[in-house]
Design a protein around this motif. Structure first.
Motif, mmCIF file in Angstrom:
data_model
loop_
_atom_site.group_PDB
_atom_site.id
_atom_site.type_symbol
_atom_site.label_atom_id
_atom_site.label_comp_id
_atom_site.label_asym_id
_atom_site.label_seq_id
_atom_site.Cartn_x
_atom_site.Cartn_y
_atom_site.Cartn_z
ATOM 1 N N VAL A 37 0.842 -1.194 0.000
ATOM 2 C CA VAL A 37 0.000 0.000 0.000
ATOM 3 C C VAL A 37 0.877 1.245 0.000
ATOM 4 O O VAL A 37 1.857 1.329 0.734
ATOM 5 N N ALA A 38 0.517 2.227 -0.806
ATOM 6 C CA ALA A 38 1.269 3.483 -0.860
ATOM 7 C C ALA A 38 1.107 4.241 0.451
ATOM 8 O O ALA A 38 0.034 4.242 1.051
ATOM 9 N N PRO A 39 2.171 4.905 0.899
ATOM 10 C CA PRO A 39 2.051 5.736 2.094
ATOM 11 C C PRO A 39 1.255 7.006 1.789
ATOM 12 O O PRO A 39 1.150 7.406 0.629
ATOM 13 N N ARG A 40 0.721 7.615 2.837
ATOM 14 C CA ARG A 40 0.127 8.942 2.675
ATOM 15 C C ARG A 40 1.239 9.893 2.250
ATOM 16 O O ARG A 40 2.416 9.654 2.522
ATOM 17 N N THR A 41 0.865 10.983 1.627
ATOM 18 C CA THR A 41 1.856 11.964 1.178
ATOM 19 C C THR A 41 2.681 12.483 2.348
ATOM 20 O O THR A 41 3.906 12.593 2.249
ATOM 21 N N ALA A 42 2.034 12.797 3.462
ATOM 22 C CA ALA A 42 2.765 13.299 4.628
ATOM 23 C C ALA A 42 3.785 12.280 5.118
ATOM 24 O O ALA A 42 4.922 12.632 5.459
ATOM 25 N N ASP A 43 3.402 10.997 5.151
ATOM 26 C CA ASP A 43 4.332 9.948 5.565
ATOM 27 C C ASP A 43 5.491 9.821 4.577
ATOM 28 O O ASP A 43 6.645 9.676 4.977
ATOM 29 N N PHE A 44 5.162 9.856 3.295
ATOM 30 C CA PHE A 44 6.205 9.730 2.274
ATOM 31 C C PHE A 44 7.246 10.838 2.427
ATOM 32 O O PHE A 44 8.447 10.574 2.439
ATOM 33 N N ILE A 45 6.786 12.062 2.563
ATOM 34 C CA ILE A 45 7.715 13.199 2.675
ATOM 35 C C ILE A 45 8.564 13.074 3.935
ATOM 36 O O ILE A 45 9.786 13.258 3.896
ATOM 37 N N LYS A 46 7.930 12.744 5.043
ATOM 38 C CA LYS A 46 8.671 12.614 6.301
ATOM 39 C C LYS A 46 9.722 11.511 6.196
ATOM 40 O O LYS A 46 10.891 11.716 6.521
ATOM 41 N N ILE A 47 9.313 10.346 5.738
ATOM 42 C CA ILE A 47 10.232 9.202 5.694
ATOM 43 C C ILE A 47 11.352 9.438 4.678
ATOM 44 O O ILE A 47 12.518 9.138 4.959
ATOM 45 N N ALA A 48 11.029 9.985 3.518
ATOM 46 C CA ALA A 48 12.058 10.254 2.509
ATOM 47 C C ALA A 48 13.053 11.297 3.008
ATOM 48 O O ALA A 48 14.265 11.170 2.782
ATOM 49 N N THR A 49 12.568 12.321 3.699
ATOM 50 C CA THR A 49 13.444 13.367 4.228
ATOM 51 C C THR A 49 14.387 12.803 5.285
ATOM 52 O O THR A 49 15.598 13.042 5.245
ATOM 53 N N VAL A 50 13.836 12.045 6.216
ATOM 54 C CA VAL A 50 14.654 11.460 7.285
ATOM 55 C C VAL A 50 15.648 10.458 6.698
ATOM 56 O O VAL A 50 16.812 10.400 7.118
ATOM 57 N N SER A 51 15.216 9.703 5.722
ATOM 58 C CA SER A 51 16.103 8.736 5.072
ATOM 59 C C SER A 51 17.311 9.437 4.453
ATOM 60 O O SER A 51 18.451 9.008 4.631
#
Length: 178
Positions: A37-51
């Motif tokens: 399942v695709a993450p929510r946009t907010a989750d995607f941005i947070k996780i990609a930034t932290v990564s």
């Protein structure tokens, strides 16, 4: 616990929570990844930034470790993830996305970084390799899922275009000395 029990547990958890939280918890718990399942946009941005922040900071440590076997890889990670961070900031700003990007690592990534700070020599190299493989596997899953089914068209395109670089990073991490 087998996959079907995990999915049932995850779905039950989602249905028992308020709608605003239901999508974040499954992403954090790995249920979305397990189910594709695709993450929510907010989750995607947070996780990609932290990564990206973790990749940069851990690779800066690798350069300080003065291990020639890690130097080229670490330099590439710093350069590529700084570019990725800048590109993500640009997409967020220009894509009408009203989500603030994190400015620091989350607890789990900070713990990983702190562990690396206490290691030296071969112990550092092995842990760095392991962290890089795990981080890139997670990022590939995240970017693939968002690129295929994410909510924001600009971010979907960016995720899909970034995916081949992350896949190359994973192969390079796997090729680091063991």
């Amino acid at each position: 616990m087998n996959k079907s029990r995990m999915m049932i547990l995850g779905l039950a958890l989602c249905m028992s929570m308020p709608a605003a939280m239901a999508q974040s918890i499954p992403e954090k718990a790995g249920i979305n990844s397990l189910m594709g399942v695709a993450p929510r946009t907010a989750d995607f941005i947070k996780i990609a930034t932290v990564s990206d922040m973790f990749e940069i900071q851990s690779s800066e440590l690798a350069l300080q470790n003065h291990d020639p076997a890690l130097a080229d890889f670490a330099t590439r990670m710093i350069e590529d993830h700084k570019k990725s961070s800048a590109a993500l900031r640009d997409v967020v700003r220009s894509g009408n996305v009203q989500i603030a990007q994190p400015t620091g690592l989350d607890e789990s990534h900070q713990d990983m970084l702190d562990k690396l700070k206490g290691l030296h020599g071969r112990d550092f190299a092995l842990q760095y390799r392991s962290d890089q493989i795990e981080a890139h596997q997670d990022a590939i899953s995240l970017f693939r899922r968002y690129g295929e089914s994410g909510e924001n068209a600009s971010l979907k395109t960016w995720a899909s275009n970034t995916l081949p670089t992350l896949e190359n990073h994973l192969r390079a991490a796997q090729a680091l000395p063991q």
